[in-house]
Design an enzyme around this catalytic site. Structure first.
Site, PDB file in Angstrom:
ATOM      1  N   ASP A  13      30.923  34.046  38.637  1.00 24.12           N
ATOM      2  CA  ASP A  13      32.213  33.787  38.678  1.00 24.12           C
ATOM      3  C   ASP A  13      32.359  32.339  38.355  1.00 24.12           C
ATOM      4  O   ASP A  13      33.349  31.655  38.794  1.00 24.12           O
ATOM      5  CB  ASP A  13      32.887  34.340  39.801  1.00 24.12           C
ATOM      6  CG  ASP A  13      32.546  35.535  40.246  1.00 24.12           C
ATOM      7  OD1 ASP A  13      32.802  36.364  39.188  1.00 24.12           O
ATOM      8  OD2 ASP A  13      32.423  36.069  41.552  1.00 24.12           O
ATOM      9  N   LYS A  16      31.694  32.160  33.045  1.00 27.71           N
ATOM     10  CA  LYS A  16      30.992  32.614  31.987  1.00 27.71           C
ATOM     11  C   LYS A  16      31.611  33.104  30.855  1.00 27.71           C
ATOM     12  O   LYS A  16      31.350  32.793  29.449  1.00 27.71           O
ATOM     13  CB  LYS A  16      29.500  33.458  32.538  1.00 27.71           C
ATOM     14  CG  LYS A  16      28.636  32.937  33.191  1.00 27.71           C
ATOM     15  CD  LYS A  16      27.734  34.007  33.820  1.00 27.71           C
ATOM     16  CE  LYS A  16      28.477  34.965  34.710  1.00 27.71           C
ATOM     17  NZ  LYS A  16      28.814  34.717  36.053  1.00 27.71           N
ATOM     18  N   GLY A  40      32.605  40.748  36.485  1.00 26.72           N
ATOM     19  CA  GLY A  40      33.905  40.812  36.129  1.00 26.72           C
ATOM     20  C   GLY A  40      34.166  39.336  35.533  1.00 26.72           C
ATOM     21  O   GLY A  40      34.026  38.138  36.095  1.00 26.72           O
ATOM     22  N   HIS A  41      34.659  39.313  34.308  1.00 27.99           N
ATOM     23  CA  HIS A  41      34.983  38.066  33.463  1.00 27.99           C
ATOM     24  C   HIS A  41      36.420  38.101  33.162  1.00 27.99           C
ATOM     25  O   HIS A  41      36.921  39.007  32.381  1.00 27.99           O
ATOM     26  CB  HIS A  41      34.114  38.079  32.073  1.00 27.99           C
ATOM     27  CG  HIS A  41      32.695  38.301  32.536  1.00 27.99           C
ATOM     28  ND1 HIS A  41      31.825  37.526  33.348  1.00 27.99           N
ATOM     29  CD2 HIS A  41      31.756  39.166  31.851  1.00 27.99           C
ATOM     30  CE1 HIS A  41      30.526  37.842  33.181  1.00 27.99           C
ATOM     31  NE2 HIS A  41      30.458  38.896  32.460  1.00 27.99           N
ATOM     32  N   GLN A 223      26.393  38.002  36.424  1.00 22.53           N
ATOM     33  CA  GLN A 223      25.921  37.584  37.614  1.00 22.53           C
ATOM     34  C   GLN A 223      25.485  35.945  37.399  1.00 22.53           C
ATOM     35  O   GLN A 223      25.745  35.560  36.555  1.00 22.53           O
ATOM     36  CB  GLN A 223      24.857  38.558  38.290  1.00 22.53           C
ATOM     37  CG  GLN A 223      25.588  39.640  38.697  1.00 22.53           C
ATOM     38  CD  GLN A 223      25.857  40.752  37.568  1.00 22.53           C
ATOM     39  OE1 GLN A 223      24.746  41.091  36.690  1.00 22.53           O
ATOM     40  NE2 GLN A 223      26.815  41.359  37.489  1.00 22.53           N
TER      41      GLN A 223
HETATM   42  P1  GDP Z   1      32.808  34.896  35.237  1.00 24.13           P
HETATM   43  O1  GDP Z   1      32.352  36.141  35.967  1.00 24.13           O
HETATM   44  O2  GDP Z   1      31.482  33.720  35.278  1.00 24.13           O
HETATM   45  O3  GDP Z   1      33.110  35.111  33.777  1.00 24.13           O
HETATM   46  O4  GDP Z   1      33.991  34.180  35.792  1.00 24.13           O
HETATM   47  P2  GDP Z   1      35.117  34.934  36.212  1.00 24.13           P
HETATM   48  O5  GDP Z   1      35.928  35.471  34.946  1.00 24.13           O
HETATM   49  O6  GDP Z   1      34.910  35.809  37.404  1.00 24.13           O
HETATM   50  O7  GDP Z   1      35.821  33.780  37.150  1.00 24.13           O
HETATM   51  C1  GDP Z   1      36.279  32.394  36.635  1.00 24.13           C
HETATM   52  C2  GDP Z   1      37.911  32.279  36.548  1.00 24.13           C
HETATM   53  O8  GDP Z   1      38.047  31.023  36.283  1.00 24.13           O
HETATM   54  C3  GDP Z   1      38.355  33.133  35.648  1.00 24.13           C
HETATM   55  O9  GDP Z   1      39.767  33.573  36.106  1.00 24.13           O
HETATM   56  C4  GDP Z   1      38.848  32.203  34.464  1.00 24.13           C
HETATM   57  O10 GDP Z   1      40.125  32.606  33.853  1.00 24.13           O
HETATM   58  C5  GDP Z   1      38.985  30.827  35.393  1.00 24.13           C
HETATM   59  N1  GDP Z   1      38.408  29.659  34.526  1.00 24.13           N
HETATM   60  C6  GDP Z   1      37.537  29.440  33.810  1.00 24.13           C
HETATM   61  N2  GDP Z   1      37.473  28.071  33.494  1.00 24.13           N
HETATM   62  C7  GDP Z   1      38.229  27.578  34.208  1.00 24.13           C
HETATM   63  C8  GDP Z   1      38.697  25.934  34.110  1.00 24.13           C
HETATM   64  O11 GDP Z   1      38.260  25.313  33.773  1.00 24.13           O
HETATM   65  N3  GDP Z   1      39.777  25.949  34.988  1.00 24.13           N
HETATM   66  C9  GDP Z   1      40.537  26.843  35.636  1.00 24.13           C
HETATM   67  N4  GDP Z   1      41.528  26.527  36.488  1.00 24.13           N
HETATM   68  N5  GDP Z   1      40.008  28.116  35.562  1.00 24.13           N
HETATM   69  C10 GDP Z   1      39.086  28.428  34.898  1.00 24.13           C
HETATM   70  P1  IMO Z   2      29.915  38.092  37.416  1.00 19.04           P
HETATM   71  O1  IMO Z   2      29.083  38.448  35.984  1.00 19.04           O
HETATM   72  C1  IMO Z   2      29.879  37.447  41.790  1.00 19.04           C
HETATM   73  C2  IMO Z   2      27.309  40.169  43.961  1.00 19.04           C
HETATM   74  C3  IMO Z   2      28.096  41.220  44.967  1.00 19.04           C
HETATM   75  C4  IMO Z   2      26.905  41.351  45.903  1.00 19.04           C
HETATM   76  C5  IMO Z   2      25.665  41.440  45.075  1.00 19.04           C
HETATM   77  C6  IMO Z   2      25.049  42.556  44.821  1.00 19.04           C
HETATM   78  O2  IMO Z   2      31.484  38.195  37.481  1.00 19.04           O
HETATM   79  O3  IMO Z   2      29.646  36.476  37.730  1.00 19.04           O
HETATM   80  P2  IMO Z   2      25.714  44.573  43.336  1.00 19.04           P
HETATM   81  O4  IMO Z   2      27.032  45.459  42.998  1.00 19.04           O
HETATM   82  O5  IMO Z   2      25.511  43.853  41.915  1.00 19.04           O
HETATM   83  O6  IMO Z   2      24.579  45.478  43.496  1.00 19.04           O
HETATM   84  O7  IMO Z   2      26.007  43.665  44.127  1.00 19.04           O
HETATM   85  O8  IMO Z   2      25.966  40.505  43.822  1.00 19.04           O
HETATM   86  N1  IMO Z   2      27.821  40.261  42.678  1.00 19.04           N
HETATM   87  C7  IMO Z   2      28.813  39.397  42.107  1.00 19.04           C
HETATM   88  N2  IMO Z   2      29.128  38.140  42.652  1.00 19.04           N
HETATM   89  N3  IMO Z   2      30.021  37.666  40.557  1.00 19.04           N
HETATM   90  C8  IMO Z   2      29.329  38.621  39.774  1.00 19.04           C
HETATM   91  O9  IMO Z   2      29.180  38.996  38.624  1.00 19.04           O
HETATM   92  C9  IMO Z   2      28.575  39.628  40.807  1.00 19.04           C
HETATM   93  N4  IMO Z   2      27.824  40.748  40.376  1.00 19.04           N
HETATM   94  C10 IMO Z   2      27.433  41.034  41.534  1.00 19.04           C
HETATM   95  O10 IMO Z   2      29.151  40.809  45.280  1.00 19.04           O
HETATM   96  O11 IMO Z   2      26.939  40.251  46.653  1.00 19.04           O
HETATM   97 MG    MG Z   3      33.037  37.054  37.496  1.00 17.34          MG
END
Ligand code: GDP
Ligand code: IMO
Ligand code: MG
Length: 432
Positions: A13, A16, A40-41, A223
């Site tokens: 998170d 990416k 989850g992106h 991840q």
């Molecule tokens: P990922 O799993 O690495 O793709 O990240 P996620 O999407 O799960 O979580 C990142 C969150 O931060 C998302 O809600 C993005 O919209 C938000 N985000 C990404 N870059 C920035 C930033 O520079 N500033 C802020 N405030 N939010 C950001």
């Molecule tokens: P993104 O791509 C954050 C964590 C789960 C748990 C562990 C194992 O959005 O960064 P799983 O269901 O993969 O067997 O769970 O990994 N986990 C993540 N945490 N971001 C993710 O993906 C994750 N995908 C799995 O919370 O601790």
């Molecule tokens: Mg994510």
């Protein structure tokens, strides 16, 4: 022309999805090479917000071919649902390619993921419950089901029967659940098979050919480094290789072809699920980061655990992945703090560790050693050049860069595509 790998440098998170989307218009292919719909992106384009799980974030860039490579585990129903959802919003999904060698998540593995977690009780991993771990275990046990098996019904039936022979023993005798019927599994898998058929390809061949033609291929990890099954905080990890090496095994593109590795590092740290987290804050500062950063899971909605930035982890990620460019995300979230602590080392029962302790028990006992950096109060969400940032925000970024030993190429100041400060062009060929 480059093959570029993009990885998370912490526990996921990091942003990416946004970084991939930012590069999307400049690349020809975006490849998901590990994980499944545990990812989850969130990607924000103008006033539109997209939540992607299984599809690579490049699907939002017209002109870019999205690829689900062999290292991914595919929940067919989720794939169809995501495709339909995007199509309904006017996104062209027709270019998607799915590897014939990717594994499919059968319904019994979703059940097994949940019941094994329940059985672990306080020792649970905190998985996303999507069947990821059991499906990778099946792959290693050589009882997995691959996308190509969907198109040979007699083989598929044999494989499902073989898998269920042991799975049902487990479900009934150990976990006290009902047995799963072969027919119901076949029905679920075959329901979606025809729809996906035109997308099924030899994606390794396709990607190597694209590189031969001089096209640009971006590999987007799900991840992150510390969730990697080999290099992460095992057993509190996911079941795939989320580090740069996984891009090669997970796609069939050789290490000799990879030119760049981009690490995504959030300006602070978060983690979902169980496991050690030295800089975790269980006080009002943690709540501040959660609120300001909207740190609630895209996949499960769980509140993310929050803490200060940890450059010991950053250096570890740099080393394991060979990161050439760092993207610092969510710098805007730190606005308003008087001082910002950065973890520069650990204290483990009186011994100072400059690097990640190899022994997991030491890591569980690691207490952060902080360096305090001065904060800023100005709103930075409108800044588009590094010089526009308040001096202390610039210093924060430069100090992270210095401590991690990798150049910072982009700084994120908001969720929007345009809310990015680009210091170096990450798609340019690496300097000789
Ligand atoms: P990922 O799993 O690495 O793709 O990240 P996620 O999407 O799960 O979580 C990142 C969150 O931060 C998302 O809600 C993005 O919209 C938000 N985000 C990404 N870059 C920035 C930033 O520079 N500033 C802020 N405030 N939010 C950001
Ligand atoms: P993104 O791509 C954050 C964590 C789960 C748990 C562990 C194992 O959005 O960064 P799983 O269901 O993969 O067997 O769970 O990994 N986990 C993540 N945490 N971001 C993710 O993906 C994750 N995908 C799995 O919370 O601790
Ligand atoms: Mg994510």
């Amino acid at each position: 022309m480059p093959a570029i790998v993009l990885v998370g440098a912490q526990w996921g998170d990091e942003g990416k999805g946004k970084a991939t989307d930012l590069l999307g218009s400049g690349v020809d292919y975006v490849v998901k090479f590990n994980g499944g719909n545990n990812a989850g992106h969130t990607v924000v384009i103008g006033d539109q917000k997209y939540a992607l799980h299984l599809l690579p974030s490049g699907i939002l860039s017209p002109g870019c071919t999205p690829v689900i490579a062999n290292g991914v585990v595919v929940d067919l129903a989720v794939l169809i649902e995501e495709l339909d959802g995007l199509e309904a919003r006017g996104v062209d999904v027709s270019k998607l390619q799915v590897s014939a060698n990717a594994h499919v998540i059968p319904p019994y593995n979703r059940v097994l993921d949940k019941v094994t977690e329940r059985f672990l009780g306080s020792r649970k991993i905190g998985t996303t419950g999507r069947g990821i771990g059991p499906t990778y275990a099946d792959k290693m046990n050589r009882v997995g089901i691959r996308v190509q098996d969907l198109y040979d019904e007699s083989i598929l039936r044999q494989k499902v029967e073989a898998a269920l022979a042991t799975k049902n023993q487990l479900l009934v005798k150990i976990y006290n659940r009902r047995a799963v019927e072969v027919e119901e599994v076949l029905e679920e898998l075959l329901r979606h098979a025809e729809r996906i058929r035109p997308m099924v390809k030899d994606t390794a061949l396709e990607l190597n050919d694209a590189l031969d033609r001089g096209e640009t291929v971006l590999f987007e990890a799900g991840q992150a480094t510390l969730l990697d099954v080999d290099h992460g905080t095992y057993p509190f990890v996911t079941s795939s290789n989320a580090t740069a090496g996984g891009a090669c095994t997970g796609s069939g593109v050789a290490p000799t072809r990879v030119d760049r590795v981009i690490g995504i590092f959030k300006a602070y740290t978060t983690r979902v699920g169980e496991g050690p987290f030295p800089t975790e804050l269980e006080d009002e500062n943690g709540q501040f980061l959660r609120d300001a950063g909207h740190e609630y899971g895209t996949t499960t909605g769980r509140p993310r655990r929050c803490g200060w930035a940890d450059v010991v982890i950053g250096r570890f990620a740099q080393r394991i992945n060979g990161i050439t460019d760092m993207v610092i995300t969510k710098l805007d979230v730190l606005t308003g703090l008087e001082t910002i602590p950065v973890c520069v080392a650990y204290d483990v029962q009186g011994t100072r560790f400059e690097e990640m302790p190899v022994n997991q028990s030491d890591f569980h006992h690691a207490r952060p050693v902080y360096e305090e950096l001065p904060g800023w109060t100005e709103d930075i969400t409108g800044c588009r050049s590094f010089e526009e940032l308040p001096v202390n925000a610039q210093r924060y970024v430069r100090r992270l860069e210095e401590l991690m030993g990798t150049r910072v190429s982009v700084v994120g100041v908001g969720p929007g595509r345009e809310q990015s400060i680009v210091l170096h062009d990450m798609l340019a060929p690496a300097a000789a």
